[in-house]
Design a protein around this motif. Structure first.
Motif, PDB file in Angstrom:
ATOM      1  N   CYS A   1       0.865  -1.181   0.000  1.00  0.00           N
ATOM      2  CA  CYS A   1       0.000   0.000   0.000  1.00  0.00           C
ATOM      3  C   CYS A   1       0.899   1.228   0.000  1.00  0.00           C
ATOM      4  O   CYS A   1       1.581   1.512   0.988  1.00  0.00           O
ATOM      5  N   HIS A   2       0.900   1.939  -1.104  1.00  0.00           N
ATOM      6  CA  HIS A   2       1.831   3.052  -1.267  1.00  0.00           C
ATOM      7  C   HIS A   2       1.334   4.313  -0.562  1.00  0.00           C
ATOM      8  O   HIS A   2       0.187   4.411  -0.125  1.00  0.00           O
ATOM      9  N   GLU A   3       2.226   5.295  -0.499  1.00  0.00           N
ATOM     10  CA  GLU A   3       1.967   6.480   0.323  1.00  0.00           C
ATOM     11  C   GLU A   3       0.774   7.289  -0.158  1.00  0.00           C
ATOM     12  O   GLU A   3       0.101   7.938   0.646  1.00  0.00           O
ATOM     13  N   TYR A   4       0.476   7.263  -1.451  1.00  0.00           N
ATOM     14  CA  TYR A   4      -0.673   8.029  -1.922  1.00  0.00           C
ATOM     15  C   TYR A   4      -1.966   7.519  -1.309  1.00  0.00           C
ATOM     16  O   TYR A   4      -2.948   8.265  -1.173  1.00  0.00           O
ATOM     17  N   MET A   5      -1.952   6.220  -0.916  1.00  0.00           N
ATOM     18  CA  MET A   5      -3.129   5.641  -0.291  1.00  0.00           C
ATOM     19  C   MET A   5      -3.031   5.646   1.236  1.00  0.00           C
ATOM     20  O   MET A   5      -3.988   5.965   1.933  1.00  0.00           O
ATOM     21  N   ASN A   6      -1.855   5.292   1.771  1.00  0.00           N
ATOM     22  CA  ASN A   6      -1.764   5.198   3.244  1.00  0.00           C
ATOM     23  C   ASN A   6      -1.542   6.547   3.917  1.00  0.00           C
ATOM     24  O   ASN A   6      -1.761   6.681   5.113  1.00  0.00           O
ATOM     25  N   ARG A   7      -1.084   7.554   3.153  1.00  0.00           N
ATOM     26  CA  ARG A   7      -0.911   8.914   3.664  1.00  0.00           C
ATOM     27  C   ARG A   7      -0.099   8.943   4.965  1.00  0.00           C
ATOM     28  O   ARG A   7      -0.382   9.698   5.880  1.00  0.00           O
TER      29      ARG A   7
ATOM     30  N   GLY B   1      -7.911   5.588  10.762  1.00  0.00           N
ATOM     31  CA  GLY B   1      -6.765   6.480  10.625  1.00  0.00           C
ATOM     32  C   GLY B   1      -6.652   6.944   9.191  1.00  0.00           C
ATOM     33  O   GLY B   1      -7.626   6.941   8.425  1.00  0.00           O
ATOM     34  N   LYS B   2      -5.457   7.292   8.780  1.00  0.00           N
ATOM     35  CA  LYS B   2      -5.271   7.773   7.416  1.00  0.00           C
ATOM     36  C   LYS B   2      -5.365   6.644   6.391  1.00  0.00           C
ATOM     37  O   LYS B   2      -5.417   6.901   5.189  1.00  0.00           O
TER      38      LYS B   2
END
Length: 681
Positions: free
Chosen positions: A349-355, A386-387
Motif C-alpha cells: 500500500c503506497h503512500e498516496y493511499m496510506n498517507r 486512521g489515514k
C-alpha cells in the motif's frame, strides 16, 4: 405431508377448488349440511383419496353413513391434474328416512407446488426436500445457506452489492453470490380463474434479504398439451421481494415447469438479527369480487446467513500486505525477502493511499464467507479510521472480495478498537467442546475496572453474533497501545494440537539476562550500534530495581491472560512457549491516566507468520560471541518445531512508534477446509 386444512362446502352448489398434491383437506360435514340431515354419502374421482372420521361401522359402508356433529371428511389428491377441474368430489345428504336432501360438489384441480432450495448443502437445489423449512447444524444437518452479497461487481463508483440501489443486479456474474431458489410446479396449462401464486416475507426478514427472478423462465417441460419453450438467455432480473415489497404475485407457468429465483443476503448476523431468513410461497383462493383472496396452501424455505470467519496463523498464507512509507525501507526489504521465501504474494500500500499511516494490521482484519455454491474473502474494516481508512474500501472491495464494517459513536472509539487487538486461535477442543474454526480473542479492560478502555460494543456484538468462533475476552488495557498481539501469537507445530501459543514473558527475559551475567557477559550491550539509542548493559538492566518491579507487574497481567487462555482454549503448559521480552511503564497520553506498558526492546512475539517462516522483530539484544543472545534464544525455542526465524529490522520505523512487524503487516489466508455448517452447535 402438511397439516390438514379446513375446507368449506355448500350443499346445492358447485365449488371450484385448487388442491395441492400431498396436502390434506378437512371438511366438517355437519356444519353446512341441509336442515334435518341424518346421513351422508361420498363419491369422488379415482385420483382423490378420502376417509371419514370417525370411521363408519362395517354395516354402514355400503349405505349412507350416519351424520353427527363430529363427522369429518379428509381427502388428498394423488397426482397433478391435466385439465382444470378434471376431478370431482361430491357429498350427498339424507334425512332420517334416507331421503335425498341435496348434495355439495367440489370441482378439483390438483397442482404440484414446491419452493425449493439447497437444503442438503450439496450445491444442488433438490425437489421438495422435507427439511427445507428448518435448520440443523452438523455433518448430518440441513438447511440452505445465504451469503451476504458484500463484494462489488463494479470497478468504479464502488459500493458493496448489498448496498446498491434496490432492484439493481449490476452484472450476471453477481448472481453467483446469491443462492438459487426454484419454484417447481406441475399441473394444467392455467389455474382456475382467480387463483394465483404469491411469494412473501415478513417485515423483519425483509431487512436482510432481496429476491430476484429470471425474467424469462429458463425451462418448461412438456404436459399433455405438448411442449412449451422459453428463452434461456435472460437479460435482466426483476426484483420480487425487498423491504419495499413484502409480497409479489408469481407467474404460474403451467405444465411441468421451473422458475428460478436468486436470493441475496443483505446483512450479517448481529445482536438484532439471528441470521435466519424465511421465504414463503402461497396459493391464494378467490372468494368473490371485491373480497381479498385467502391462502389455501403455503410452502416455506429457511436460509441461514453465512457468518464472517477469521483465519488463524496456522492457515496457509495467500498474500501479505504492508505499507510503504518514507522511512521503512529496511522493513520492506525484510518483508519482501520473507514473502518470497514463503511463496506468498506481497501487496504494498503506497503512500498516496496510506498517507503516512503504516499500521495496516490495526486498520482491517481479513476473513471470508462460505457456502456450498460460493466463497470469497471479506475484509472487516475497523472503527479506527486512521489515514488508511480508504484502503479497505477503495483497494480491496471488488469482484469476489467483500467488505463489512461496524460504525460506533466516535466517542466510543479507543485504541482497543484497532485490530491488532483482534486475533483468532487455531482449532481447539475445550472440555469436550470442539471449536474447529478456533476462537476469536479480543482485548478489553480488567473486569474490576470502571474507567478502562474497551473494544466498542458494536464490534463485540458483531463478533459474538457470528457464533462459529465464540470470542474470548482477554485483559489488554494494561498496555499503552492495548492490543493482544503485543503479548501473544500462535505458530504452527508438527505435534500436540498442531500449534504452539507464544506468550511474552518478562520472567523468561530476566532468566536469560541472569544467565548471561553468570556466564560473564554482564557487560554485553543491548541496542549496540542502533542509531539514536543509548546502549545499555545486561548488568545495568539487572541492577534497575524499578524496571524489575514494572516487569513483575507486567508478568502478573500476562499470567492472568495465560490462565484465561489455558482455560478457554483447553491448553496445557506444554502448548505454550514463553518468549524473553521485557517491558517498561510509561504515562498515558492523558497525564491523569495510569501508567501502561510498552516493549523495552523490539517485541518479538509481535511477529508475522507465513507458513513455517516467521518474520520476527530484530531485538538488538546483547551479543555473545558475535551473535545476539535474544535471537539465539528465539531460534532455540522455535526452530525445533520446524520453523524458520527471520529477524526484520523495524526498530526506527515501527518499534520506536510503539509497534512491531505484526502491527505493520497483514495476511490474507486460505479458508478452513472445515465447513462452518458442519459444526456441532
Amino acid at each position: 405431508m402438511t397439516l390438514p386444512r379446513t375446507l368449506r362446502i355448500d350443499y346445492g352448489k358447485k365449488i371450484e377448488f385448487v388442491c395441492v398434491v400431498g396436502s390434506e383437506l378437512s371438511v366438517n360435514l355437519d356444519r353446512n349440511a341441509p336442515p334435518k340431515s341424518k346421513f351422508f354419502s361420498v363419491k369422488c374421482s379415482p385420483d382423490v383419496q378420502h376417509s371419514v372420521h370417525p370411521p363408519p361401522t362395517e354395516a354402514s359402508l355400503l349405505s349412507p353413513i350416519p351424520l353427527n356433529g363430529n363427522s369429518t371428511l379428509l381427502f388428498t389428491m394423488s397426482r397433478a391434474s391435466e385439465h382444470e377441474n378434471d376431478n370431482k368430489l361430491s357429498v350427498r345428504y339424507y334425512d332420517e328416512n334416507k331421503k335425498d336432501l341435496g348434495k355439495a360438489v367440489l370441482h378439483l384441480t390438483a397442482v404440484e407446488i414446491s419452493l425449493d432450495v439447497d437444503a442438503d448443502r450439496d450445491g444442488v437445489v433438490e425437489k421438495n426436500n422435507p427439511n427445507k423449512g428448518s435448520w440443523k447444524w452438523g455433518p448430518d444437518g440441513h438447511g440452505a445457506i445465504l451469503l451476504v452479497n458484500c463484494d462489488c461487481e463494479r470497478s468504479y463508483w464502488k459500493k458493496p452489492d448489498n448496498m446498491q440501489k434496490a432492484g439493481a443486479v449490476t452484472r450476471v456474474s453477481d448472481l453467483k453470490d446469491m443462492s438459487l431458489m426454484v419454484l417447481r410446479t406441475k399441473g394444467p396449462a392455467k389455474l382456475p380463474e382467480g387463483y394465483k401464486l404469491t411469494m412473501h416475507i415478513s417485515q423483519g426478514d425483509a431487512e436482510g434479504v432481496r429476491v430476484f427472478r429470471s425474467k424469462a423462465p429458463p425451462v418448461v417441460v412438456s404436459n399433455s398439451f405438448g411442449s412449451l419453450f422459453y428463452n434461456d438467455f435472460v437479460k435482466d432480473y426483476p426484483l420480487v421481494l425487498s423491504k419495499e415489497a413484502l409480497s409479489e404475485d408469481v407467474l404460474y407457468l403451467g405444465g411441468d415447469s421451473e422458475l428460478n429465483f436468486h436470493v441475496e443476503g443483505l446483512k450479517f448476523p448481529d445482536i438484532d438479527f439471528d441470521g435466519f431468513i424465511r421465504i414463503n410461497l402461497s396459493v391464494l383462493e378467490p372468494i368473490s369480487k371485491g373480497v381479498p383472496e385467502t391462502p389455501i396452501f403455503t410452502d416455506q424455505v429457511v436460509f441461514r446467513v453465512a457468518p464472517w470467519i477469521m483465519t488463524p496463523n496456522t492457515l496457509e498464507p495467500i498474500e501479505a500486505v504492508v505499507c510503504s512509507t518514507s522511512d521503512n525501507y529496511q522493513f520492506l526489504k525484510g518483508m519482501r525477502m520473507l514473502a518470497e521465501e514463503s511463496g506468498c504474494k506481497l501487496k504494498i500500500c503506497h503512500e498516496y493511499m496510506n498517507r503516512g499511516d503504516r499500521w495496516i494490521q490495526d486498520e482491517l482484519e481479513f476473513g471470508y464467507i462460505d457456502s456450498p455454491h460460493q466463497s470469497f474473502p471479506v475484509v472487516l474494516d475497523s472503527p479506527r479510521d486512521g489515514k488508511l481508512l480508504d484502503f479497505p474500501y477503495k483497494e480491496l472491495l471488488g469482484p469476489d472480495f467483500g467488505y463489512v464494517t461496524r460504525v460506533p459513536e466516535r466517542t466510543d472509539v479507543s485504541s482497543l478498537d484497532s485490530f491488532g487487538n483482534l486475533e483468532v486461535s487455531p482449532p481447539v477442543t475445550v472440555n469436550g467442546t470442539s471449536y474447529p474454526l478456533g476462537r476469536i480473542l479480543i482485548g478489553v479492560a480488567f473486569p474490576t475496572t470502571t474507567k478502562g478502555r474497551n473494544m466498542t460494543k458494536v464490534v463485540q456484538d458483531f463478533l459474538w453474533a457470528q457464533k462459529v468462533q465464540e470470542p474470548v475476552a482477554l485483559f489488554s488495557d494494561w498496555l499503552y497501545v492495548g492490543h493482544v498481539d503485543e503479548f501473544m501469537s500462535f505458530v504452527p507445530a508438527p505435534d500436540r494440537k498442531g500449534f504452539r501459543m507464544l506468550l511474552a514473558s518478562p520472567d523468561a527475559g530476566y532468566k536469560l539476562f541472569r544467565g548471561l551475567q553468570s556466564d560473564g557477559h554482564g557487560k554485553a550491550k543491548l541496542f549496540d550500534g542502533v542509531e539514536d539509542e543509548e546502549p545499555i548493559t545486561v548488568d545495568e538492566i539487572l541492577d534497575n530495581s524499578g524496571l524489575h518491579s514494572q516487569n513483575c507487574y507486567v508478568q502478573s497481567c500476562i499470567d492472568w491472560n495465560r490462565d484465561v487462555l489455558k482455560r478457554e482454549l483447553g491448553l496445557e503448559d506444554e502448548d505454550i512457549i514463553d518468549l524473553p521480552i521485557l517491558f517498561k511503564l510509561v504515562v498515558g497520553k492523558d497525564k491523569s491516566t495510569q501508567f501502561r506498558a510498552v516493549a523495552y526492546y523490539p517485541d518479538m512475539v509481535n511477529m508475522i507468520v507465513l507458513g513455517k517462516n516467521l518474520g520476527i522483530p530484530k531485538p538488538y539484544g546483547p551479543k555473545v560471541n558475535g551473535r545476539c543472545a535474544l535471537e539465539a534464544e528465539m531460534c532455540s525455542l522455535l526452530e525445533g518445531l520446524g520453523l524458520n526465524c527471520t529477524f526484520i529490522d523495524d526498530f526506527a520505523s515501527y518499534h520506536k512508534r510503539l509497534g512491531e512487524v505484526h502491527c505493520g503487516s497483514n495476511v490474507r489466508r486460505k479458508p478452513f477446509e472445515m465447513k462452518w455448517w458442519n459444526m456441532e452447535m
